[in-house]
Design an enzyme around this catalytic site. Structure first.
Site, PDB file in Angstrom:
ATOM      1  N   ASP A  53      27.970  52.180  13.037  1.00  0.00           N
ATOM      2  CA  ASP A  53      28.005  53.186  11.990  1.00  0.00           C
ATOM      3  C   ASP A  53      28.369  54.536  12.618  1.00  0.00           C
ATOM      4  O   ASP A  53      28.730  54.602  13.796  1.00  0.00           O
ATOM      5  CB  ASP A  53      26.691  53.214  11.204  1.00  0.00           C
ATOM      6  CG  ASP A  53      25.512  53.773  11.985  1.00  0.00           C
ATOM      7  OD1 ASP A  53      25.672  54.172  13.166  1.00  0.00           O
ATOM      8  OD2 ASP A  53      24.408  53.804  11.409  1.00  0.00           O
ATOM      9  N   CYS A 113      24.073  51.484  16.199  1.00  0.00           N
ATOM     10  CA  CYS A 113      23.810  52.615  15.307  1.00  0.00           C
ATOM     11  C   CYS A 113      23.028  53.641  16.112  1.00  0.00           C
ATOM     12  O   CYS A 113      23.020  53.570  17.344  1.00  0.00           O
ATOM     13  CB  CYS A 113      23.085  52.176  14.032  1.00  0.00           C
ATOM     14  SG  CYS A 113      21.433  51.484  14.228  1.00  0.00           S
ATOM     15  N   THR A 147      19.725  54.187  16.501  1.00  0.00           N
ATOM     16  CA  THR A 147      18.609  53.590  17.243  1.00  0.00           C
ATOM     17  C   THR A 147      18.788  52.101  17.502  1.00  0.00           C
ATOM     18  O   THR A 147      18.092  51.536  18.334  1.00  0.00           O
ATOM     19  CB  THR A 147      17.296  53.754  16.463  1.00  0.00           C
ATOM     20  OG1 THR A 147      17.410  53.053  15.216  1.00  0.00           O
ATOM     21  CG2 THR A 147      16.956  55.215  16.235  1.00  0.00           C
ATOM     22  N   HIS A 184      15.837  33.095  26.535  1.00  0.00           N
ATOM     23  CA  HIS A 184      14.714  32.560  25.768  1.00  0.00           C
ATOM     24  C   HIS A 184      14.994  32.404  24.282  1.00  0.00           C
ATOM     25  O   HIS A 184      14.434  31.507  23.650  1.00  0.00           O
ATOM     26  CB  HIS A 184      13.492  33.466  25.923  1.00  0.00           C
ATOM     27  CG  HIS A 184      12.991  33.551  27.322  1.00  0.00           C
ATOM     28  ND1 HIS A 184      11.785  34.107  27.634  1.00  0.00           N
ATOM     29  CD2 HIS A 184      13.530  33.170  28.507  1.00  0.00           C
ATOM     30  CE1 HIS A 184      11.582  34.056  28.939  1.00  0.00           C
ATOM     31  NE2 HIS A 184      12.656  33.497  29.493  1.00  0.00           N
ATOM     32  N   HIS A 225      11.940  26.819  24.931  1.00  0.00           N
ATOM     33  CA  HIS A 225      12.801  27.793  24.271  1.00  0.00           C
ATOM     34  C   HIS A 225      13.597  27.149  23.141  1.00  0.00           C
ATOM     35  O   HIS A 225      13.732  27.737  22.060  1.00  0.00           O
ATOM     36  CB  HIS A 225      13.726  28.462  25.281  1.00  0.00           C
ATOM     37  CG  HIS A 225      12.982  29.147  26.375  1.00  0.00           C
ATOM     38  ND1 HIS A 225      12.038  30.121  26.148  1.00  0.00           N
ATOM     39  CD2 HIS A 225      13.014  28.981  27.715  1.00  0.00           C
ATOM     40  CE1 HIS A 225      11.529  30.530  27.281  1.00  0.00           C
ATOM     41  NE2 HIS A 225      12.105  29.847  28.263  1.00  0.00           N
TER      42      HIS A 225
END
Length: 149
Positions: free
Chosen positions: A8, A65, A67, A98, A134
Protein backbone atom coordinates in the site's frame (compact mmCIF):
# COMPACT_ATOMS: atom_id res chain seq x y z
CA UNK A 1 10.32 -19.12 -8.25
CA UNK A 2 7.52 -16.74 -9.21
CA UNK A 3 6.85 -14.14 -6.52
CA UNK A 4 3.74 -11.92 -6.37
CA UNK A 5 4.34 -8.70 -4.44
CA UNK A 6 2.10 -5.88 -3.33
CA UNK A 7 2.18 -2.86 -1.07
CA UNK A 8 0.00 0.00 0.00
CA UNK A 9 1.01 3.67 0.17
CA UNK A 10 2.91 3.08 3.42
CA UNK A 11 4.94 0.21 1.99
CA UNK A 12 5.61 0.99 -1.65
CA UNK A 13 9.11 2.37 -1.06
CA UNK A 14 10.22 -0.82 0.65
CA UNK A 15 8.57 -2.85 -2.11
CA UNK A 16 10.64 -0.91 -4.61
CA UNK A 17 13.77 -1.99 -2.66
CA UNK A 18 12.71 -5.65 -2.61
CA UNK A 19 11.73 -6.10 -6.29
CA UNK A 20 15.30 -5.64 -7.64
CA UNK A 21 16.62 -8.09 -5.04
CA UNK A 22 14.08 -10.70 -6.11
CA UNK A 23 15.12 -10.30 -9.74
CA UNK A 24 18.80 -10.41 -8.79
CA UNK A 25 18.14 -13.70 -7.00
CA UNK A 26 16.65 -15.06 -10.24
CA UNK A 27 12.98 -14.92 -9.34
CA UNK A 28 10.18 -13.88 -11.64
CA UNK A 29 8.25 -10.99 -10.08
CA UNK A 30 4.65 -9.90 -10.56
CA UNK A 31 4.19 -6.46 -8.99
CA UNK A 32 0.63 -5.59 -7.97
CA UNK A 33 1.49 -2.04 -6.83
CA UNK A 34 0.92 0.44 -5.39
CA UNK A 35 3.47 2.95 -6.62
CA UNK A 36 2.55 6.18 -4.83
CA UNK A 37 2.16 7.79 -1.41
CA UNK A 38 -1.53 8.63 -1.98
CA UNK A 39 -3.66 6.77 0.58
CA UNK A 40 -5.00 3.42 -0.65
CA UNK A 41 -6.60 0.42 1.06
CA UNK A 42 -4.25 -2.48 1.85
CA UNK A 43 -6.82 -5.25 1.15
CA UNK A 44 -6.95 -4.09 -2.48
CA UNK A 45 -3.30 -5.16 -2.80
CA UNK A 46 -3.19 -8.11 -0.41
CA UNK A 47 -6.05 -10.07 -1.97
CA UNK A 48 -4.78 -10.19 -5.59
CA UNK A 49 -1.34 -11.31 -4.39
CA UNK A 50 -2.88 -14.05 -2.23
CA UNK A 51 -5.24 -15.20 -4.96
CA UNK A 52 -2.24 -15.69 -7.26
CA UNK A 53 -0.55 -17.85 -4.62
CA UNK A 54 -3.66 -19.93 -3.90
CA UNK A 55 -4.28 -20.54 -7.61
CA UNK A 56 -0.67 -21.65 -8.08
CA UNK A 57 0.03 -18.74 -10.41
CA UNK A 58 2.74 -17.57 -7.98
CA UNK A 59 4.87 -19.73 -5.72
CA UNK A 60 4.95 -17.20 -2.89
CA UNK A 61 3.72 -13.71 -2.04
CA UNK A 62 5.21 -10.71 -0.29
CA UNK A 63 3.07 -7.92 1.18
CA UNK A 64 4.22 -4.62 2.66
CA UNK A 65 2.36 -1.86 4.46
CA UNK A 66 3.32 0.51 7.26
CA UNK A 67 3.44 -2.13 9.98
CA UNK A 68 2.66 -5.31 8.06
CA UNK A 69 -0.28 -5.92 10.38
CA UNK A 70 -3.09 -4.90 8.04
CA UNK A 71 -1.63 -6.85 5.14
CA UNK A 72 -1.21 -9.99 7.25
CA UNK A 73 -4.76 -9.77 8.58
CA UNK A 74 -6.20 -9.38 5.08
CA UNK A 75 -3.98 -12.12 3.65
CA UNK A 76 -4.96 -14.66 6.27
CA UNK A 77 -8.63 -14.26 5.33
CA UNK A 78 -7.86 -16.01 2.03
CA UNK A 79 -8.25 -19.80 2.38
CA UNK A 80 -4.96 -21.53 1.69
CA UNK A 81 -2.80 -18.61 2.75
CA UNK A 82 -0.44 -18.86 5.67
CA UNK A 83 0.88 -15.31 5.94
CA UNK A 84 3.52 -14.50 8.52
CA UNK A 85 4.29 -11.00 9.74
CA UNK A 86 8.07 -10.94 10.10
CA UNK A 87 10.49 -8.30 11.35
CA UNK A 88 13.55 -10.42 12.23
CA UNK A 89 15.66 -13.17 10.68
CA UNK A 90 14.82 -15.84 13.25
CA UNK A 91 11.09 -15.51 12.55
CA UNK A 92 11.69 -15.50 8.78
CA UNK A 93 13.41 -18.86 9.06
CA UNK A 94 11.05 -20.33 11.65
CA UNK A 95 7.88 -19.49 9.75
CA UNK A 96 9.13 -21.36 6.70
CA UNK A 97 10.52 -24.34 8.62
CA UNK A 98 7.60 -24.75 11.03
CA UNK A 99 4.55 -23.15 9.39
CA UNK A 100 5.24 -23.51 5.65
CA UNK A 101 4.22 -19.86 5.24
CA UNK A 102 3.47 -18.96 1.65
CA UNK A 103 3.09 -15.20 2.10
CA UNK A 104 5.45 -12.83 3.93
CA UNK A 105 4.24 -9.54 5.41
CA UNK A 106 6.57 -6.76 6.52
CA UNK A 107 6.23 -3.19 7.77
CA UNK A 108 8.13 -0.36 6.10
CA UNK A 109 7.74 1.81 9.19
CA UNK A 110 9.16 -0.96 11.38
CA UNK A 111 12.26 -2.17 9.52
CA UNK A 112 14.73 -0.70 7.08
CA UNK A 113 15.54 -1.92 3.59
CA UNK A 114 18.72 -3.79 4.55
CA UNK A 115 17.01 -5.96 7.14
CA UNK A 116 13.97 -6.40 4.89
CA UNK A 117 16.17 -7.71 2.10
CA UNK A 118 17.83 -10.20 4.45
CA UNK A 119 14.43 -11.33 5.73
CA UNK A 120 13.25 -11.91 2.17
CA UNK A 121 16.41 -13.82 1.31
CA UNK A 122 16.14 -16.09 4.38
CA UNK A 123 12.41 -16.60 3.91
CA UNK A 124 12.82 -17.60 0.25
CA UNK A 125 15.80 -19.89 0.86
CA UNK A 126 14.40 -21.77 3.87
CA UNK A 127 12.46 -24.94 3.07
CA UNK A 128 9.56 -26.34 5.08
CA UNK A 129 11.02 -28.92 7.48
CA UNK A 130 8.48 -31.64 6.61
CA UNK A 131 8.86 -32.71 10.23
CA UNK A 132 5.91 -34.79 11.42
CA UNK A 133 4.90 -32.34 14.15
CA UNK A 134 5.03 -29.38 11.75
CA UNK A 135 3.08 -31.18 9.02
CA UNK A 136 0.49 -32.17 11.62
CA UNK A 137 0.09 -28.57 12.80
CA UNK A 138 -0.19 -27.12 9.29
CA UNK A 139 -2.79 -29.78 8.46
CA UNK A 140 -4.80 -28.80 11.54
CA UNK A 141 -4.78 -25.17 10.43
CA UNK A 142 -5.93 -26.17 6.96
CA UNK A 143 -8.71 -28.31 8.52
CA UNK A 144 -9.96 -25.23 10.40
CA UNK A 145 -10.26 -23.42 7.05
CA UNK A 146 -12.25 -26.29 5.56
CA UNK A 147 -14.66 -26.29 8.52
CA UNK A 148 -15.22 -22.54 8.18
CA UNK A 149 -15.94 -22.69 4.44
Amino acid sequence: MKIAIGADHAGFRLKDEIVPLLKELGHEVEDFGCDCSQSVDYPDYAIPVCERVVKGEADRGILICGTGIGMSIAANKVPGIRCALVHDLFSAKATREHNDSNVLAMGERVIGPGLAQEIVRVWLETPFSQGERHVNRVNKVMAIERRQA
